[in-house]
Scaffold this motif. Structure first.
Motif, PDB file in Angstrom:
ATOM      1  N   THR A  39       0.846  -1.186   0.000  1.00 28.01           N
ATOM      2  CA  THR A  39       0.000   0.000   0.000  1.00 28.01           C
ATOM      3  C   THR A  39       0.886   1.242   0.000  1.00 28.01           C
ATOM      4  OG1 THR A  39      -0.106  -0.057   2.426  1.00 28.01           O
ATOM      5  CG2 THR A  39      -1.943  -1.056   1.229  1.00 28.01           C
ATOM      6  N   SER A  40       0.323   2.325  -0.475  1.00 28.95           N
ATOM      7  CA  SER A  40       0.946   3.646  -0.357  1.00 28.95           C
ATOM      8  C   SER A  40      -0.094   4.578   0.223  1.00 28.95           C
ATOM      9  CB  SER A  40       1.396   4.166  -1.726  1.00 28.95           C
ATOM     10  OG  SER A  40       2.384   3.343  -2.274  1.00 28.95           O
ATOM     11  N   PHE A  41       0.347   5.472   1.125  1.00 30.41           N
ATOM     12  CA  PHE A  41      -0.558   6.432   1.750  1.00 30.41           C
ATOM     13  C   PHE A  41      -0.013   7.833   1.546  1.00 30.41           C
ATOM     14  CE2 PHE A  41      -1.104   2.626   4.071  1.00 30.41           C
ATOM     15  CZ  PHE A  41      -0.107   2.446   5.020  1.00 30.41           C
ATOM     16  N   ALA A  42      -0.911   8.786   1.517  1.00 26.22           N
ATOM     17  CA  ALA A  42      -0.543  10.201   1.559  1.00 26.22           C
ATOM     18  C   ALA A  42      -0.884  10.693   2.963  1.00 26.22           C
ATOM     19  CB  ALA A  42      -1.305  10.991   0.508  1.00 26.22           C
ATOM     20  N   VAL A  43       0.169  11.052   3.712  1.00 22.37           N
ATOM     21  CA  VAL A  43      -0.003  11.522   5.089  1.00 22.37           C
ATOM     22  C   VAL A  43       0.613  12.912   5.183  1.00 22.37           C
ATOM     23  CG1 VAL A  43       0.543  11.082   7.514  1.00 22.37           C
ATOM     24  CG2 VAL A  43       0.084   9.160   5.983  1.00 22.37           C
ATOM     25  N   ASP A  44      -0.226  13.893   5.400  1.00 23.55           N
ATOM     26  CA  ASP A  44       0.239  15.279   5.517  1.00 23.55           C
ATOM     27  C   ASP A  44       1.146  15.679   4.358  1.00 23.55           C
ATOM     28  OD1 ASP A  44      -1.183  15.486   7.924  1.00 23.55           O
ATOM     29  OD2 ASP A  44       0.544  14.796   9.090  1.00 23.55           O
ATOM     30  N   GLY A  45       0.769  15.271   3.145  1.00 23.60           N
ATOM     31  CA  GLY A  45       1.513  15.647   1.955  1.00 23.60           C
ATOM     32  C   GLY A  45       2.705  14.758   1.627  1.00 23.60           C
ATOM     33  N   THR A  46       2.991  13.770   2.464  1.00 22.99           N
ATOM     34  CA  THR A  46       4.105  12.850   2.234  1.00 22.99           C
ATOM     35  C   THR A  46       3.556  11.491   1.846  1.00 22.99           C
ATOM     36  OG1 THR A  46       5.437  13.992   3.890  1.00 22.99           O
ATOM     37  CG2 THR A  46       6.126  11.766   3.298  1.00 22.99           C
ATOM     38  N   VAL A  47       4.101  10.917   0.769  1.00 19.17           N
ATOM     39  CA  VAL A  47       3.681   9.579   0.361  1.00 19.17           C
ATOM     40  C   VAL A  47       4.552   8.558   1.086  1.00 19.17           C
ATOM     41  CG1 VAL A  47       3.474   7.948  -1.551  1.00 19.17           C
ATOM     42  CG2 VAL A  47       2.817  10.327  -1.869  1.00 19.17           C
ATOM     43  N   MET A  48       3.900   7.589   1.712  1.00 17.44           N
ATOM     44  CA  MET A  48       4.597   6.542   2.446  1.00 17.44           C
ATOM     45  C   MET A  48       4.249   5.202   1.809  1.00 17.44           C
ATOM     46  SD  MET A  48       3.652   8.023   6.227  1.00 17.44           S
ATOM     47  CE  MET A  48       4.394   6.681   7.105  1.00 17.44           C
ATOM     48  N   ASP A  49       5.270   4.448   1.433  1.00 23.07           N
ATOM     49  CA  ASP A  49       5.071   3.118   0.858  1.00 23.07           C
ATOM     50  C   ASP A  49       5.245   2.067   1.936  1.00 23.07           C
ATOM     51  OD1 ASP A  49       4.675   3.982  -1.808  1.00 23.07           O
ATOM     52  OD2 ASP A  49       6.844   4.213  -2.051  1.00 23.07           O
ATOM     53  N   ASN A  50       4.355   1.090   1.939  1.00 24.01           N
ATOM     54  CA  ASN A  50       4.429  -0.014   2.889  1.00 24.01           C
ATOM     55  C   ASN A  50       4.310  -1.301   2.091  1.00 24.01           C
ATOM     56  OD1 ASN A  50       4.517  -1.390   5.329  1.00 24.01           O
ATOM     57  ND2 ASN A  50       2.308  -1.358   5.532  1.00 24.01           N
TER      58      ASN A  50
END
Length: 158
Positions: free
Chosen positions: A60-71
């Protein structure tokens, strides 16, 4: 069956959701559903890639406070409508991850009055990582996800 919990390294909560467990299972195992509940709003899931089998990917990838985080992770156990275990300790092909965070265990059972008994467990490698996850807001975050999941799944009822 509930696994033995270690209070030093495990976090967990159980809640009854007013939705049949086959729908909860579907939401957790089909990529088109994950963006609707998987991270607390206003954060967003931007990408999902699922290969639902032991050793298959759960990325998954998330957008958290403008930052994309890949998991990136893999499934360790898949028992239809009952149990889903995945971890970021490995990626597909059983390649060890450099800095794993946790293993998630989701347990689903029929609630006596209908619905689903939903248990979420986060198993950590150390007491320190467990404590960090709790301080990051495990109970609020995973509780919000459970609420969003229930609300979304209700919309899938016939």
């Amino acid at each position: 069956m509930m696994p033995d919990l270690d209070e030093k390294t495990d976090l967990s909560f159980t809640r009854t959701l007013a939705v049949p467990r086959h729908l909860i299972w579907e939401c957790w195992t089909k990529p088109e559903h994950i963006p609707h509940f998987f991270v607390p709003r206003p954060h967003k899931v931007t990408k999902v890639d699922i290969d639902l089998r032991v050793g298959g990917r759960f990325n998954t990838s998330f957008a958290v406070d403008g930052t994309v985080m890949d998991n990136h992770g893999v499934y360790l156990e898949v028992v239809e409508d009952e149990k889903l275990v995945f971890t970021d300790a490995y990626t597909e092909g059983w390649k060890p991850a450099p800095d794993p965070f946790m293993t998630a265990i989701l347990l689903l059972a029929d609630a006596p009055a209908g619905g689903t008994i939903y248990t979420a467990i986060a198993r950590h490698r150390s007491p320190e990582s467990r404590k960090a996850h709790e301080e990051m807001g495990f109970y609020d975050g995973w509780g919000t996800v459970a609420t969003q999941l229930e609300s979304y799944a209700k919309g899938l009822l016939p």
